[in-house]
Each structure stands twice: as C-alpha cells, then as structure tokens.
Design an enzyme around this catalytic site. Structure first.
Site, PDB file in Angstrom:
ATOM      1  CG  ASP A 169      -0.984  -0.030   8.129  1.00  0.00           C
ATOM      2  OD1 ASP A 169      -1.819   0.850   8.422  1.00  0.00           O
ATOM      3  OD2 ASP A 169       0.223   0.214   7.947  1.00  0.00           O
TER       4      ASP A 169
ATOM      5  CE  LYS B  86       0.846   1.283   4.479  1.00  0.00           C
ATOM      6  NZ  LYS B  86       1.544   2.523   4.854  1.00  0.00           N
TER       7      LYS B  86
END
Length: 301
Positions: free
Chosen positions: A138, A11
């Site tokens: 996350d 990401k």
C-alpha cells in the site's frame, strides 16, 4: 534544511478483488484506492541516531523501533545514497492504527518523502515509488494519493480519474485486525473454490470518473470482507447501523476492521456519523472526503 514535515492521507479501497494465493504467499489483487482526508504528519529532523516517536490516537500501538515503516523508509533511502539514517522521525497520527486504512503505509511514504527533502538526495519519482514498493503493497499509493488502480500485490499503480468529491463516514472498531490473519482466513474460506483472476470493475471505474456516488455505491466490493467478518463478527452490527442511517453503501475498509460508509453529500455523512456514534457498535467515528492528495511536503526550513 533542519526540519521537514510531510502530510499523508488515509485510503479506502472502493474495490478489493483478491486472487488465489501465489507460490510466494502473496495474492494478486485488483485494488482500487481512493485517498481520503484523514492524515498523518511525519516530521523529520537531524539526530545522532535513528529515533521514532509518535503522538495522537492509538499512538501507544505504534512500534517505535526499526520495524516501523517510517524507520524502514529512512534506512532504505539512506542505504541507497550512501549515508546513515540519523534522523528523528516524529509521527503525528490521526489515521486509525491497524484499521485497514493504510496508516502504517502512509507513515512510510511520508518519512521517505521527508528524508529525501531533508537530505537533498534528489531521488526521482520512479526511485521513490520503487522504494515504496519494497516497503509494502500500500505504500506506493500513499505517495501518489488521489485515485488509482493497484495490481500485482497492489503496488503497480495506474492513476485513475475521479470526477467529483465522495463523502465517507468511517467507524473505528474496538480492536484491530491483522492483515496477514485476514488473508489467511480468506485462503481458508476459499479452500477448494475456483478463484477468478482479479480485475477492476468497469462500472466502478466509470462511476469514479463521473463522480457519481449512487453508481459507485452499486459497484463497490471487497473480497476480504467475508474473512474480516469471520474473524470479527461484531462488524456486521456496525455495517447494519450505518446502512439503517441512510448510507448509500457500507463495506469493510481493506482488511478491516474499520468500516466505511458512502454518503450522498456532506450533510448526509454527518447524519450517518451521528447515528453510528449513538449505536454503540463502534469505538469512534470520523467523516472525510476524497480524493485527497498523496504525500505532500507541508513545511520545510
């Protein structure tokens, strides 16, 4: 099933707004995630005991004990369903380690989805996301992928529309940065300041929805970047090299030390990558585009 392989993306944080430290030591965030096409693969097979192995770039830096998020994911899912986590978890790593691109979180999400498929636990999406949130801030996004806004610690997700493909260049640094250390430096730099509540940028969300790289470049931000640069000043040279090569914008990815450069298109990304490789300011360079899908079973037999 005797073997399941799951692919999980890296990401980039196109916005990371950070609030003041909470009493529990965490920070409230407005974290706009974009999954990009650099992947780890987690393969799970039955074993006599829990075991973790790893191959690929930086594999020597990956813990192979029960502190690994992939191992913790297997243990947590097993405990919830009354079984022992007797599996071999093999990680084929391509996401930078300690690079601010959620490589460890990706492995946790990948192992969770793979073990669920291997064991046939039938866990709901809600249960999987709940376990992800227990594992780390996350990890839920690694399961979901695409584009999303994370609030709270970043684990409370709202899926966002992304109207096009965004092309990125990532420059890997010569050493890692500890996420807790970067947050501590953020707190030190913010001492005595009035820290506003973190909110997502309307301009940035609109740019994502329209697929407009110029508008996105004008709106990206990372409140952790000053702290990362304070701990790793050499990153400023990498950021400058990418901008000189024509990047629409540059930023530290998450807590760093990977730096990210938004390009107008794939050809521009390759040009920026070549310039960064020649600059001598980073260890390696990769190109990738997003949004990319979240954790996905790619083979099961």
């Amino acid at each position: 099933m005797s073997v399941v392989t799951v692919r999980v993306p890296a990401k980039v944080n196109v916005q990371l707004a950070v609030g003041a430290a909470r009493p529990d030591g965490f920070h409230d965030l407005a974290n706009v995630f974009l999954a990009v096409g650099l992947y780890d693969e987690v393969t799970v097979t039955p074993a006599d005991d829990l075991r973790v192995t790893c191959e690929g770039p930086d594999a020597a830096q990956v813990p192979l004990d029960r502190s690994n998020l992939a191992a913790r994911a297997a243990i947590t899912l097993a405990e919830r369903h009354g079984r022992t986590p007797d599996v071999h978890l093999h990680i084929a790593k391509d996401i930078p380690v300690a690079g601010g691109m959620a490589g460890g979180s990706a492995d946790g999400a990948g192992a969770l989805l793979a073990c669920d498929a291997l064991w046939g636990t039938g866990a709901s999406r809600e249960e999987l996301l709940e376990i992800c949130a227990e594992l780390g801030s996350d990890v839920p996004f690694s399961l979901v992928g695409g584009a999303a806004l994370g609030i709270g610690r970043g684990e409370q997700l709202t899926v966002l529309e992304a109207g096009g493909t965004f092309h990125w260049v990532f420059a890997m640094a010569g050493r890692g940065l500890s996420t807790p250390a970067v947050f501590r430096e953020f707190d030190r730099l913010a001492e005595g300041l009035d820290i506003p509540e973190p909110v997502a940028s309307r301009e940035l969300l609109d740019a994502l929805a329209k697929g407009d790289p110029d508008a996105l470049a004008a709106a990206v931000s990372n409140d952790l970047q000053p702290a990362a640069l304070s701990l790793f000043p050499e990153l400023a040279g990498t950021l400058a090299a990418g901008e000189a090569a024509g990047a629409l914008t540059s930023l530290v990815s998450g807590s760093g030390p990977t730096t990210a450069f938004l390009a107008r298109d794939a050809a521009a990304a390759e040009k920026i990558a070549e310039a960064l490789r020649a600059s001598g300011t980073c260890r390696s360079v990769r190109t990738a585009s997003g949004p990319a899908p979240g954790a996905t079973v790619v083979s099961a037999s």
